[in-house]
Design an enzyme around this catalytic site. Structure first.
Site, PDB file in Angstrom:
ATOM      1  N   ASP A 121       4.132   0.125  11.936  1.00  0.00           N
ATOM      2  CA  ASP A 121       2.935  -0.544  11.425  1.00  0.00           C
ATOM      3  C   ASP A 121       2.956  -2.037  11.725  1.00  0.00           C
ATOM      4  O   ASP A 121       1.916  -2.704  11.656  1.00  0.00           O
ATOM      5  CB  ASP A 121       2.805  -0.344   9.910  1.00  0.00           C
ATOM      6  CG  ASP A 121       2.624   1.116   9.543  1.00  0.00           C
ATOM      7  OD1 ASP A 121       2.821   1.465   8.369  1.00  0.00           O
ATOM      8  OD2 ASP A 121       2.306   1.920  10.445  1.00  0.00           O
ATOM      9  N   CYS A 129      -5.681   7.619  10.060  1.00  0.00           N
ATOM     10  CA  CYS A 129      -5.891   6.734  11.216  1.00  0.00           C
ATOM     11  C   CYS A 129      -6.081   7.550  12.501  1.00  0.00           C
ATOM     12  O   CYS A 129      -5.812   8.728  12.568  1.00  0.00           O
ATOM     13  CB  CYS A 129      -4.672   5.834  11.378  1.00  0.00           C
ATOM     14  SG  CYS A 129      -4.553   4.621  10.077  1.00  0.00           S
ATOM     15  N   ARG A 158      -8.866  -1.011   4.078  1.00  0.00           N
ATOM     16  CA  ARG A 158      -8.030   0.111   3.612  1.00  0.00           C
ATOM     17  C   ARG A 158      -6.634  -0.388   3.245  1.00  0.00           C
ATOM     18  O   ARG A 158      -5.978   0.158   2.374  1.00  0.00           O
ATOM     19  CB  ARG A 158      -7.903   1.178   4.711  1.00  0.00           C
ATOM     20  CG  ARG A 158      -9.126   2.063   4.893  1.00  0.00           C
ATOM     21  CD  ARG A 158      -8.857   3.124   5.942  1.00  0.00           C
ATOM     22  NE  ARG A 158      -7.687   3.923   5.594  1.00  0.00           N
ATOM     23  CZ  ARG A 158      -6.989   4.652   6.455  1.00  0.00           C
ATOM     24  NH1 ARG A 158      -7.349   4.676   7.749  1.00  0.00           N
ATOM     25  NH2 ARG A 158      -5.963   5.372   6.072  1.00  0.00           N
ATOM     26  N   ARG A 209      -0.973  13.376  14.105  1.00  0.00           N
ATOM     27  CA  ARG A 209      -0.538  13.393  12.700  1.00  0.00           C
ATOM     28  C   ARG A 209      -0.607  14.788  12.082  1.00  0.00           C
ATOM     29  O   ARG A 209      -1.369  15.060  11.163  1.00  0.00           O
ATOM     30  CB  ARG A 209      -1.328  12.375  11.891  1.00  0.00           C
ATOM     31  CG  ARG A 209      -1.264  11.011  12.536  1.00  0.00           C
ATOM     32  CD  ARG A 209      -1.705   9.915  11.644  1.00  0.00           C
ATOM     33  NE  ARG A 209      -0.652   9.564  10.695  1.00  0.00           N
ATOM     34  CZ  ARG A 209      -0.848   8.668   9.729  1.00  0.00           C
ATOM     35  NH1 ARG A 209      -2.007   8.108   9.587  1.00  0.00           N
ATOM     36  NH2 ARG A 209       0.136   8.372   8.907  1.00  0.00           N
ATOM     37  N   LYS A 235       0.854  -1.201   0.000  1.00  0.00           N
ATOM     38  CA  LYS A 235       0.000   0.000   0.000  1.00  0.00           C
ATOM     39  C   LYS A 235       0.885   1.244   0.000  1.00  0.00           C
ATOM     40  O   LYS A 235       0.666   2.180  -0.758  1.00  0.00           O
ATOM     41  CB  LYS A 235      -0.862   0.014   1.258  1.00  0.00           C
ATOM     42  CG  LYS A 235      -1.549   1.338   1.558  1.00  0.00           C
ATOM     43  CD  LYS A 235      -2.500   1.279   2.726  1.00  0.00           C
ATOM     44  CE  LYS A 235      -1.797   1.506   4.026  1.00  0.00           C
ATOM     45  NZ  LYS A 235      -1.448   2.902   4.334  1.00  0.00           N
ATOM     46  N   ASN A 236       1.918   1.221   0.849  1.00  0.00           N
ATOM     47  CA  ASN A 236       2.736   2.413   1.043  1.00  0.00           C
ATOM     48  C   ASN A 236       3.800   2.589  -0.024  1.00  0.00           C
ATOM     49  O   ASN A 236       4.571   3.560   0.018  1.00  0.00           O
ATOM     50  CB  ASN A 236       3.338   2.414   2.443  1.00  0.00           C
ATOM     51  CG  ASN A 236       2.248   2.577   3.497  1.00  0.00           C
ATOM     52  OD1 ASN A 236       1.101   2.922   3.159  1.00  0.00           O
ATOM     53  ND2 ASN A 236       2.564   2.301   4.734  1.00  0.00           N
TER      54      ASN A 236
HETATM   55  C1  EPZ Z   1       3.849   6.727   6.707  1.00  0.00           C
HETATM   56  O1  EPZ Z   1       2.976   7.696   7.246  1.00  0.00           O
HETATM   57  C2  EPZ Z   1       2.998   5.493   6.485  1.00  0.00           C
HETATM   58  N1  EPZ Z   1       1.942   5.800   5.516  1.00  0.00           N
HETATM   59  C3  EPZ Z   1       2.392   5.061   7.813  1.00  0.00           C
HETATM   60  O2  EPZ Z   1       1.641   3.871   7.592  1.00  0.00           O
HETATM   61  C4  EPZ Z   1       3.525   4.757   8.789  1.00  0.00           C
HETATM   62  O3  EPZ Z   1       2.966   4.436  10.052  1.00  0.00           O
HETATM   63  C5  EPZ Z   1       4.439   5.983   8.920  1.00  0.00           C
HETATM   64  O4  EPZ Z   1       4.905   6.399   7.628  1.00  0.00           O
HETATM   65  C6  EPZ Z   1       5.646   5.693   9.790  1.00  0.00           C
HETATM   66  O5  EPZ Z   1       6.374   4.624   9.246  1.00  0.00           O
HETATM   67  C7  EPZ Z   1       2.261   5.845   4.204  1.00  0.00           C
HETATM   68  O6  EPZ Z   1       3.396   5.621   3.813  1.00  0.00           O
HETATM   69  C8  EPZ Z   1       1.139   6.166   3.267  1.00  0.00           C
HETATM   70  P1  EPZ Z   1       5.489   9.985   9.177  1.00  0.00           P
HETATM   71  P2  EPZ Z   1       3.464   9.232   7.429  1.00  0.00           P
HETATM   72  O7  EPZ Z   1       5.354  11.339   8.587  1.00  0.00           O
HETATM   73  O8  EPZ Z   1       4.428   9.583   6.391  1.00  0.00           O
HETATM   74  C9  EPZ Z   1       5.196  12.913  12.796  1.00  0.00           C
HETATM   75  C10 EPZ Z   1      -0.266   2.502   7.567  1.00  0.00           C
HETATM   76  O9  EPZ Z   1      -0.980   1.934   8.388  1.00  0.00           O
HETATM   77  N2  EPZ Z   1       4.911  13.989  11.821  1.00  0.00           N
HETATM   78  O10 EPZ Z   1       6.685   9.155   8.853  1.00  0.00           O
HETATM   79  O11 EPZ Z   1       2.244  10.056   7.578  1.00  0.00           O
HETATM   80  C11 EPZ Z   1       4.062  11.899  12.879  1.00  0.00           C
HETATM   81  O12 EPZ Z   1       3.045  12.388  13.734  1.00  0.00           O
HETATM   82  C12 EPZ Z   1       0.224   3.913   7.821  1.00  0.00           C
HETATM   83  O13 EPZ Z   1       0.108   2.002   6.470  1.00  0.00           O
HETATM   84  C13 EPZ Z   1       4.893  15.294  12.274  1.00  0.00           C
HETATM   85  O14 EPZ Z   1       5.094  15.564  13.455  1.00  0.00           O
HETATM   86  O15 EPZ Z   1       4.191   9.147   8.817  1.00  0.00           O
HETATM   87  C14 EPZ Z   1       4.763  10.689  13.421  1.00  0.00           C
HETATM   88  O16 EPZ Z   1       4.854  10.782  14.832  1.00  0.00           O
HETATM   89  C15 EPZ Z   1      -0.149   4.391   9.222  1.00  0.00           C
HETATM   90  N3  EPZ Z   1       4.629  16.290  11.397  1.00  0.00           N
HETATM   91  C16 EPZ Z   1       6.168  10.792  12.825  1.00  0.00           C
HETATM   92  O17 EPZ Z   1       6.302  12.134  12.346  1.00  0.00           O
HETATM   93  C17 EPZ Z   1       4.407  16.043  10.064  1.00  0.00           C
HETATM   94  O18 EPZ Z   1       4.206  16.995   9.298  1.00  0.00           O
HETATM   95  C18 EPZ Z   1       6.386   9.886  11.639  1.00  0.00           C
HETATM   96  O19 EPZ Z   1       5.297  10.096  10.757  1.00  0.00           O
HETATM   97  C19 EPZ Z   1       4.435  14.703   9.624  1.00  0.00           C
HETATM   98  C20 EPZ Z   1       4.698  13.690  10.516  1.00  0.00           C
END
Ligand code: EPZ
Length: 419
Positions: free
Chosen positions: A305, A116, A398, A121, A21-22
């Site tokens: 995940d 989610c 999803r 987020r 998916k990702n």
């Molecule tokens: C990606 O989400 C994945 N989704 C998520 O998978 C996965 O959990 C996550 O990476 C971490 O590995 C996709 O690739 C589509 P991040 P992403 O930005 O990019 C914080 C699933 O179930 N953050 O790496 O949105 C955030 O809150 C999903 O497949 C900020 O603070 O995650 C988190 O604590 C769930 N500000 C950390 O960074 C921002 O602007 C890492 O999040 C963005 C993120």
């Protein structure tokens, strides 16, 4: 829609892993950065992909579906960067579209992205990153507006962000000049995205390392790309065997992408044989396994995940283990549902819980809060004694294609029914 599961179960047989998916979501977004159609294969038939396609079609892209999970994206008629408010709330990953849209139009509007319930987020890193590239960002309530002609930039992520890295990569690839992304995410989906873009004429170096250098180009040709195997699915199926017991051949996967989870499962006492050439993992387990501590971390650490399925496996393991979820502050909240089934888990704080096992789980009525907690609840229901109902099947759909047929084929007594 809900799932009905009767347990306990012993797992046996063979299951193939779908495209990630990702990986599919950023590749679809990349289709908006190209000047000719892109063909993406091994696209999983999941709801998040359907939502992303709907959003792209609203913007004017033409997405055609081929046989067995092939999608073709043609962005020639793309006309707007205004993401539709009725859809962005269903898909947090729509933020990735901002990169190619700003490169193409210099203008985009993002209503509050959804996704989610695993944490707040925020999108502050996207805002900060776009501002570094010269984009003017204004936030008006739930709507964020982006305007400006991007210029090359060096951006340092204060916190590693997977889609943040992907989004700035897609922007920089079409922005003239030399750009750099530092403290970049290294998840396998990122070098896969960069390799595809380079095959279309982009000039990206260092993807998969903390520093990515990009020389913007003004033209990207078409290309064909396959989604890499879904490493999170792979771990979910392995954790199912660790929780229920049994003997499973997992095929069409990438063992190299799940080295840490396989290490943990081996330490728990599962017999794991991985073959990176064949793309298979054979896992055999006889509960109770041994409890081991797990800690999530950006790649190559244990994927956040993958934590919920492994936490379920720990409820069936002998001993006490700390689960440290370092990425999200809301991802452990689902453990109260496991306790309702008979697990003994103490939530110490939003990021840590202690699992004491083995505990006999009993079936009950549950609701899936998000994708990965959802599959974890299906795993718990499979090893629980009795009948479980898991509502909000959409959350599982999803991220997991045809999940009930696939789990039934390896011994799980599961069916889908209207709520
Ligand atoms: C990606 O989400 C994945 N989704 C998520 O998978 C996965 O959990 C996550 O990476 C971490 O590995 C996709 O690739 C589509 P991040 P992403 O930005 O990019 C914080 C699933 O179930 N953050 O790496 O949105 C955030 O809150 C999903 O497949 C900020 O603070 O995650 C988190 O604590 C769930 N500000 C950390 O960074 C921002 O602007 C890492 O999040 C963005 C993120």
């Amino acid at each position: 829609m809900r799932f009905i599961v009767n347990g306990p179960t012993t797992i046996h047989g063979t299951i193939s892993v779908r495209g990630a998916k990702n990986a599919a979501l950023p590749l679809l977004a990349a289709g908006l950065a190209l000047d000719a159609p892109v063909t993406i294969t091994r696209v999983p038939a999941i709801e998040d992909v359907a939502r992303m396609v709907e959003i792209m079609e609203r913007l004017g892209a033409v997405v055609s579906r081929g046989a067995d999970g092939t999608l073709q994206v043609n962005a020639a008629a793309l006309r707007s960067g205004d993401l539709p408010a009725d859809l962005t709330g269903k898909l947090r990953a729509c933020t990735i579209l901002l990169g190619p849209l700003l490169a193409r139009f210099g203008r985009a509007v993002l209503p509050q992205p959804g996704g989610c319930t695993i944490g707040q987020r925020p999108i502050d890193l996207f805002v900060d990153g776009f501002r570094a590239f010269g984009i003017e960002v204004t936030e008006e309530g739930d709507v964020t507006r982006f305007v400006g002609t991007p210029h090359a930039a060096r951006y340092v992520f204060p916190v590693v962000s997977v889609t943040g890295t992907e989004t700035l990569l897609l922007l920089a690839a079409r922005t003239p000049g030399e750009s750099a992304i530092e403290n970049a995410a290294m998840e396998p989906e990122i070098p896969a995205l960069a390799a595809f873009l380079n095959g279309c004429g982009a000039r990206i170096e260092g993807a998969g390392t903390p520093t990515i250098r990009i020389t913007g180009v003004d033209h990207l040709t078409s290309g064909t790309v396959a989604c890499i195997p879904d490493r999170i699915e792979t771990v979910a199926f392995a954790a199912l065997v660790a929780a229920c017991g049994g003997d499973l051949e997992i095929t069409e996967c990438a063992p190299a992408h799940v080295a840490v989870p396989l290490k943990l499962l081996t330490a728990m006492g599962a017999e794991v044989v991985a073959d990176s050439v064949a793309g298979t993992i054979h896992i055999r387990a006889t509960p109770p396994l041994r409890a081991v501590a797990i800690r999530t971390h950006e790649y190559p650490g244990l994927a956040t995940d993958a934590q919920p399925p492994l936490t379920v496996a720990l409820t069936q393991a002998q001993g006490v283990a700390l689960v440290h979820e370092t990425i999200y502050e809301g991802r452990l909240l689902f453990v109260d549902k496991l306790n309702k089934m008979g697990a003994n888990i103490i939530l110490c704080d939003p990021h840590r819980c202690i699992v004491d096992g083995p505990r006999r789980l009993h079936g009950t009525t549950l609701e899936s809060p998000d994708i990965r907690a959802g599959i974890a609840l299906l795993i718990a229901a499979a090893c629980a004694h009795g009948r479980s109902t898991i509502a909000n099947a959409y959350q599982i759909d999803r991220g997991f294609a045809n999940i009930e047929e696939r789990l039934r084929s390896i011994g799980v007594d599961i069916r889908r029914e209207d709520s």
